[in-house]
Design a protein around this motif. Structure first.
Motif, PDB file in Angstrom:
ATOM      1  N   SER A   1      -2.230   6.400  10.062  1.00  0.00           N
ATOM      2  CA  SER A   1      -1.926   5.656   8.834  1.00  0.00           C
ATOM      3  C   SER A   1      -0.440   5.390   8.651  1.00  0.00           C
ATOM      4  O   SER A   1      -0.060   4.515   7.866  1.00  0.00           O
ATOM      5  CB  SER A   1      -2.435   6.427   7.616  1.00  0.00           C
ATOM      6  OG  SER A   1      -1.672   7.613   7.412  1.00  0.00           O
TER       7      SER A   1
ATOM      8  N   SER B   1       1.828   2.786  -8.216  1.00  0.00           N
ATOM      9  CA  SER B   1       1.698   4.125  -8.775  1.00  0.00           C
ATOM     10  C   SER B   1       3.021   4.594  -9.365  1.00  0.00           C
ATOM     11  O   SER B   1       3.068   5.163 -10.461  1.00  0.00           O
ATOM     12  CB  SER B   1       1.227   5.093  -7.683  1.00  0.00           C
ATOM     13  OG  SER B   1       1.263   6.418  -8.134  1.00  0.00           O
TER      14      SER B   1
ATOM     15  N   GLU C   1      -6.205   5.837   2.661  1.00  0.00           N
ATOM     16  CA  GLU C   1      -7.450   5.765   1.895  1.00  0.00           C
ATOM     17  C   GLU C   1      -8.528   5.024   2.677  1.00  0.00           C
ATOM     18  O   GLU C   1      -9.689   5.462   2.749  1.00  0.00           O
ATOM     19  CB  GLU C   1      -7.186   5.045   0.563  1.00  0.00           C
ATOM     20  CG  GLU C   1      -8.344   5.060  -0.404  1.00  0.00           C
ATOM     21  CD  GLU C   1      -8.539   6.408  -1.064  1.00  0.00           C
ATOM     22  OE1 GLU C   1      -9.629   6.980  -0.866  1.00  0.00           O
ATOM     23  OE2 GLU C   1      -7.623   6.882  -1.750  1.00  0.00           O
ATOM     24  N   CYS C   2      -8.147   3.903   3.282  1.00  0.00           N
ATOM     25  CA  CYS C   2      -9.110   3.140   4.087  1.00  0.00           C
ATOM     26  C   CYS C   2      -9.603   3.958   5.281  1.00  0.00           C
ATOM     27  O   CYS C   2     -10.797   3.959   5.606  1.00  0.00           O
ATOM     28  CB  CYS C   2      -8.458   1.848   4.592  1.00  0.00           C
ATOM     29  SG  CYS C   2      -8.011   0.687   3.294  1.00  0.00           S
TER      30      CYS C   2
ATOM     31  N   LEU D   1      -2.445   3.454   1.100  1.00  0.00           N
ATOM     32  CA  LEU D   1      -3.557   2.495   1.169  1.00  0.00           C
ATOM     33  C   LEU D   1      -4.282   2.608   2.499  1.00  0.00           C
ATOM     34  O   LEU D   1      -5.518   2.673   2.555  1.00  0.00           O
ATOM     35  CB  LEU D   1      -3.040   1.071   0.964  1.00  0.00           C
ATOM     36  CG  LEU D   1      -4.071  -0.050   1.170  1.00  0.00           C
ATOM     37  CD1 LEU D   1      -5.190   0.056   0.145  1.00  0.00           C
ATOM     38  CD2 LEU D   1      -3.405  -1.426   1.097  1.00  0.00           C
ATOM     39  N   TYR D   2      -3.519   2.632   3.594  1.00  0.00           N
ATOM     40  CA  TYR D   2      -4.124   2.741   4.916  1.00  0.00           C
ATOM     41  C   TYR D   2      -4.839   4.086   5.053  1.00  0.00           C
ATOM     42  O   TYR D   2      -5.903   4.179   5.665  1.00  0.00           O
ATOM     43  CB  TYR D   2      -3.079   2.611   6.012  1.00  0.00           C
ATOM     44  CG  TYR D   2      -2.275   1.336   5.971  1.00  0.00           C
ATOM     45  CD1 TYR D   2      -2.705   0.236   5.253  1.00  0.00           C
ATOM     46  CD2 TYR D   2      -1.072   1.231   6.657  1.00  0.00           C
ATOM     47  CE1 TYR D   2      -1.964  -0.931   5.216  1.00  0.00           C
ATOM     48  CE2 TYR D   2      -0.328   0.064   6.636  1.00  0.00           C
ATOM     49  CZ  TYR D   2      -0.777  -1.010   5.894  1.00  0.00           C
ATOM     50  OH  TYR D   2      -0.046  -2.162   5.861  1.00  0.00           O
TER      51      TYR D   2
ATOM     52  N   VAL E   1      -6.833  -7.223   1.888  1.00  0.00           N
ATOM     53  CA  VAL E   1      -5.365  -7.294   1.902  1.00  0.00           C
ATOM     54  C   VAL E   1      -4.900  -8.297   2.943  1.00  0.00           C
ATOM     55  O   VAL E   1      -4.033  -9.136   2.690  1.00  0.00           O
ATOM     56  CB  VAL E   1      -4.768  -5.895   2.198  1.00  0.00           C
ATOM     57  CG1 VAL E   1      -3.250  -5.986   2.317  1.00  0.00           C
ATOM     58  CG2 VAL E   1      -5.158  -4.913   1.112  1.00  0.00           C
TER      59      VAL E   1
ATOM     60  N   ASN F   1       1.014   5.683   4.984  1.00  0.00           N
ATOM     61  CA  ASN F   1       0.795   4.676   3.946  1.00  0.00           C
ATOM     62  C   ASN F   1      -0.456   5.043   3.156  1.00  0.00           C
ATOM     63  O   ASN F   1      -1.548   5.127   3.723  1.00  0.00           O
ATOM     64  CB  ASN F   1       0.621   3.306   4.604  1.00  0.00           C
ATOM     65  CG  ASN F   1       0.498   2.184   3.604  1.00  0.00           C
ATOM     66  OD1 ASN F   1      -0.438   2.147   2.801  1.00  0.00           O
ATOM     67  ND2 ASN F   1       1.429   1.238   3.658  1.00  0.00           N
TER      68      ASN F   1
ATOM     69  N   GLY G   1       0.784  -1.231   0.000  1.00  0.00           N
ATOM     70  CA  GLY G   1       0.000   0.000   0.000  1.00  0.00           C
ATOM     71  C   GLY G   1       0.813   1.275   0.000  1.00  0.00           C
ATOM     72  O   GLY G   1       0.235   2.364   0.071  1.00  0.00           O
TER      73      GLY G   1
ATOM     74  N   LEU H   1      -8.977  -2.869   4.698  1.00  0.00           N
ATOM     75  CA  LEU H   1      -7.781  -3.708   4.740  1.00  0.00           C
ATOM     76  C   LEU H   1      -8.108  -5.193   4.825  1.00  0.00           C
ATOM     77  O   LEU H   1      -7.206  -6.027   4.758  1.00  0.00           O
ATOM     78  CB  LEU H   1      -6.923  -3.329   5.957  1.00  0.00           C
ATOM     79  CG  LEU H   1      -6.191  -1.995   5.893  1.00  0.00           C
ATOM     80  CD1 LEU H   1      -5.444  -1.760   7.178  1.00  0.00           C
ATOM     81  CD2 LEU H   1      -5.234  -1.959   4.721  1.00  0.00           C
TER      82      LEU H   1
END
Length: 888
Positions: free
Chosen positions: A195, A38, A203-204, A200-201, A238, A198, A33, A235
């Motif tokens: 987060s 990207s 965004e979650c 990904l974290y 994941v 990170n 993440g 998550l």
């Protein structure tokens, strides 16, 4: 330990490396993440004009299938040759060579390289080693790159770039883009802390925050009204993928750790074995930390929340019973106790009143308010109910529900409750009264009531323990100090401090809370009388006395911090003030929800003192919105006054009047000294807004009161404000006050006043240097301007040019217009939001939507949406017209 570098540096470094004849491969490595895909996409897009791109994506489902990820390229491979590495290599190359549309050299772009099967990895490495292709691959840090790819790095044929998490500023941009609005800085600091930067974290976390009722929008500013309870839903997938690759015994160990974290390492090792625990640590699923004992946690806090929601209630109860069978003592850490109590409540297991109250107490201190309220409300022992109500009051205070907190504490004080329980919430009750706008007389009456409750005629023969009697007298003294501070009666406060002092040469055996209060209050008295340096030193001394993990419900850290900051700001010690704020924000993740508005108000005051008005307004606007919801220290009126002054200085009349209305509605709230400082800003703002002299008249009217109360620090501020507004009628008094007041800031103003009195160019230059040394850039700029005028009048054109050059450099730094006025705080063009401005700037530079999205780490759709809104605001119809209307 590899060096972690940011996304932009990874991109530029990787591009430079892969274009170098000596580099055959580039590896981008980082946690799940973190943004590797990207970066890989951005590299592929950048290199598409130079190479023929071949995309390969590792897959956990094909990790055990030889050549599994290469199968799309092996359709022509005869079945009987499917196990021949040479045949696979030839078939793969032939298919690629046949399909590529140009003669550009091939570039293999491999995502999730850690999921490649060994056979596929070997084929890719063979192509790179034979110089048939180059390679750009992304991999998680654990389990890491396949061994064959790592060999390229060992042999010096590849370069590795370890991707760092987002910086706090990048988190601010990320969250601002997602929410499409102004964000209180403390909110982004909270998201950054939880987060870990990170994406990904993050965004979650944002998705769950938006789904909760605790992330709210007030006047276009996003605020947190309470902690975001992360369910870890984003998550879950994941984690499931990671867990499915682990053996069953490791999955069970992870569930145990998630449910009990932080859990003693020795306990888990007894249950599952040390080798298994080490495997989890090596694969970065579990972390080890040394506290009161060696404890285990999941690698990331959000993993714990996600994994706990994957465990069924019945399974959770079984694991709890199994863990308890191996435990030989209670958890040693506060966090461990909280988790065990919370786990018990989740399983429906009854918890004794003692542990319940202790857990509730700790939860309220750690701003885990839901747990604090739940646990405290379940206490049934009549002898503990007074303390339980005090804990619930602290939890309500944490979330800005001061009325509920007050009702609970008032019940404690008015009822014939256990005196020891009453004392528990006595300081919190005074703070709650202040937050509710109660008078200093009411707080003083509480102090008298406490003292009366342990008067000799009432305690004689009562059997009341001596230590309770002594503590009641102590708390009465502290509450009285709070009342005198609120009143602003510094003469009476000084007398009370003398009464509580310890004779010189005598050992100080007073309780630590008394010593802290006395130092803090003496600091306040010193600051008001213009001795900011001594005040700062005393506040620091109080801070050093504060025991770690103190067991008080009162907000000692913030109580000390506000006095320390006030002293440091008035002394001109900006570095110390900013350092204290940075340390507080770094260590007070959930505390920022309650005190975030206060923190940003303090930052705004620093910027105003330095003359950076536009920057200050950008902070004060969001700070005010936070203070509308939570204003425990009654800083709203002061912040509104500062925002009014800043907006008026910038010529933002409509905005200024709105802030003035906010101030007027609350101007009677807070301590006398704070109200007086606010009145100074309002009077100055009115003069900036109207320029008719009425604002100056109000400033002059404030001077006698400041002198009568001996408030030299306040008098200095009023006099400096008058000079800043062009009024030199009080210059002689300013020279007297600055000579007596402590601090580099006062010293710089003394030189400025002397230069104004003499009208001498060289004195103006010296004063400008002194003001610049304490980062009072606007005043320094004015000094250089007046120095240039003085030199010009004396015919010294060379020195005049030097002074004018210095003045222009400060114009640039302060963002001033050519006539010396500060530019508006809004972006230019002023209709655009910050995110729209960032995107339009990159579009004007020629970047595509995809490149802008990758640069700012947002989606292409987000870029397109911001561009379309920007077109409408700027009155253009297409991208090519932006260059004509946007200055960049």
């Amino acid at each position: 330990m590899p060096q972690l570098i940011g996304r932009e540096d990874v991109l530029s470094g990787a591009l430079q490396a892969i274009r170098s004849p000596s580099t055959a491969a580039v590896f981008v490595v980082g946690d799940a993440g973190i943004g590797k895909s990207s970066v890989l996409g951005a590299l592929a897009e950048e290199l598409a004009g130079e190479a023929s791109i071949v995309r390969i994506h590792g897959s956990s489902s094909l990790a055990q299938v030889p050549y599994g990820v290469l199968s799309p390229y092996l359709a022509d491979l005869p079945v009987e040759e499917a196990d021949s590495p040479v045949a696979v290599l030839r078939a793969f190359w032939a298919r690629f060579d046949r399909d590529r549309a140009s003669d550009k050299p091939p570039l293999l772009v491999v995502d999730d390289a850690h999921d490649l099967d060994p056979a596929s990895a070997a084929v890719i490495v063979e192509l790179v080693s034979a110089n048939w292709a180059r390679l750009v691959a992304a991999s998680r840090t654990r389990p890491g790159l396949p061994d064959s790819m790592l060999q390229l790095w060992y042999d010096g044929l590849a370069q590795r770039f370890d991707l760092a998490p987002l910086s706090p500023d990048q988190v601010q941009d990320f969250v601002t883009a997602r929410l499409d609005g102004v964000l209180l800085p403390s909110v982004s600091q909270f998201f950054a802390g939880v987060s870990g930067g990170n994406p990904l974290y993050l965004e979650c976390l944002l998705e769950e925050a938006q789904a909760s009722a605790n992330l709210v929008r007030s006047h276009d500013v996003w605020l947190l009204t309470g902690p975001v309870v992360t369910q870890g839903r984003g998550l879950a997938d994941v984690l499931k993928n990671q867990l499915l690759r682990r053996p069953p015994e490791e999955r069970e160990a992870l569930s145990l750790i998630a449910l009990a974290e932080p859990v003693p390492a020795s306990l888990i090792e007894r249950m599952v074995g040390s080798d298994l625990v080490q495997s989890l640590v090596d694969n970065q699923l579990v972390s080890v930390s040394e506290e009161a004992e060696t404890v285990l946690r999941l690698w990331h806090p959000m993993y714990g929340e996600a994994l706990r929601h994957l465990v069924s209630a019945s399974r959770s109860l079984q694991l709890r019973q199994r863990l308890l069978a191996h435990m030989d003592s209670e958890p040693k850490s506060a966090e461990g106790l909280l988790r065990m109590v919370s786990w018990s409540l989740e399983c429906g297991v009854e918890v004794a009143d003692g542990p319940l109250l202790k857990a509730a107490w700790l939860a309220s201190k750690l701003f885990q308010n839901d747990l604090a309220l739940k646990a405290a409300s379940m206490v049934r022992d009549p002898g503990l109910l007074t303390q339980a109500r005090a804990v619930m009051a602290r939890a309500y205070y944490n979330i800005g529900r001061y009325r509920e907190a007050g009702e609970l504490l008032e019940h404690n004080f008015s009822a014939e409750a256990d005196l020891s329980g009453v004392l528990t919430g006595s300081l919190l009750w005074a703070a709650t009264r202040t937050a509710l706008g109660h008078s200093h007389e009411q707080i003083a009456a509480d102090a008298a009531a406490l003292r009366q409750a342990v008067a000799p005629e009432r305690t004689l023969g009562s059997g009341l323990p001596d230590d309770i009697v002594a503590k009641a007298h102590q708390r009465s003294d502290l509450v009285e100090l709070m009342a005198l501070s609120l009143e602003g009666d510094y003469a009476a406060l000084t007398r009370k401090l003398e009464e509580l002092s310890v004779p010189v040469g005598t050992a100080d055996e007073r309780p630590v809370e008394t010593r802290i209060f006395c130092y803090v209050m003496e600091s306040e008295v010193l600051l008001a009388s213009g001795r900011a340096v001594q005040a700062q030193a005393l506040a620091l001394r109080a801070w050093e006395l504060l025991p770690e993990g103190n067991d008080e419900l009162f907000f000692f850290s913030e109580f000390i911090l506000v006095r320390y900051l006030s002293a440091a700001i008035e002394a001109g010690d900006w570095e110390a003030a900013e350092t204290a704020l940075a340390r507080y924000t770094a260590s007070s993740s959930l505390g920022l929800i309650l005190f975030g508005g206060s923190v940003n108000s303090a930052k705004g005051l620093i910027l105003l003192r330095q003359g950076k008005v536009a920057e200050a307004l950008r902070l004060l606007g969001p700070a005010l919105e936070a203070l509308r919801l939570n204003d425990p220290q009654h800083l709203f009126s002061l912040s509104a006054a500062m925002a009014f002054y800043a907006a008026a200085t910038l010529g933002e009349q409509e905005q200024a009047l709105a802030y003035l209305e906010d101030f007027t509605a609350t101007e009677d709230a807070g301590a006398r000294y704070t109200r007086a400082v606010a009145a100074t800003f309002v009077a100055a703002g009115e003069e900036r807004l109207h320029g008719d002299g009425r604002g100056l008249d109000k400033l002059h009217a404030l001077l006698p009161e400041a002198q009568r109360w001996g408030l030299s620090g306040l008098e200095l501020q009023i006099l400096c404000t008058c000079v800043d507004l062009g009024d030199l009628s009080q210059l002689d008094r300013l020279l007297q006050v600055t000579a007596a007041v402590e601090g580099e800031r006062a010293g710089a103003w003394h030189k400025y006043a002397g230069a104004l009195a003499a009208g001498d160019g060289e004195l103006f230059m010296e004063a400008a240097e002194a003001l610049a040394a304490v980062h009072m850039t606007h005043a320094a700029r004015e000094c250089y301007l007046q120095a240039a005028e003085a030199f010009e009048a004396d015919g010294d054109r060379a020195r005049a040019r030097t002074a004018e050059t210095m003045r222009r450099s400060y114009d640039d730094e302060l963002g001033l217009e050519t006539d010396g006025r500060q530019a508006p705080a809004r972006p230019v063009p002023d209709q655009l939001t910050k995110r729209e401005r960032d995107i339009v700037t990159l579009a004007v530079e020629g970047l595509s939507d995809r490149q802008i999205a990758d640069r700012l780490m947002v989606s292409v759709r987000t870029v397109e949406g911001h561009l379309y809104r920007s077109y409408a605001k700027l009155g253009v119809n297409r991208r090519e017209q932006l260059q004509d209307v946007f200055p960049g």
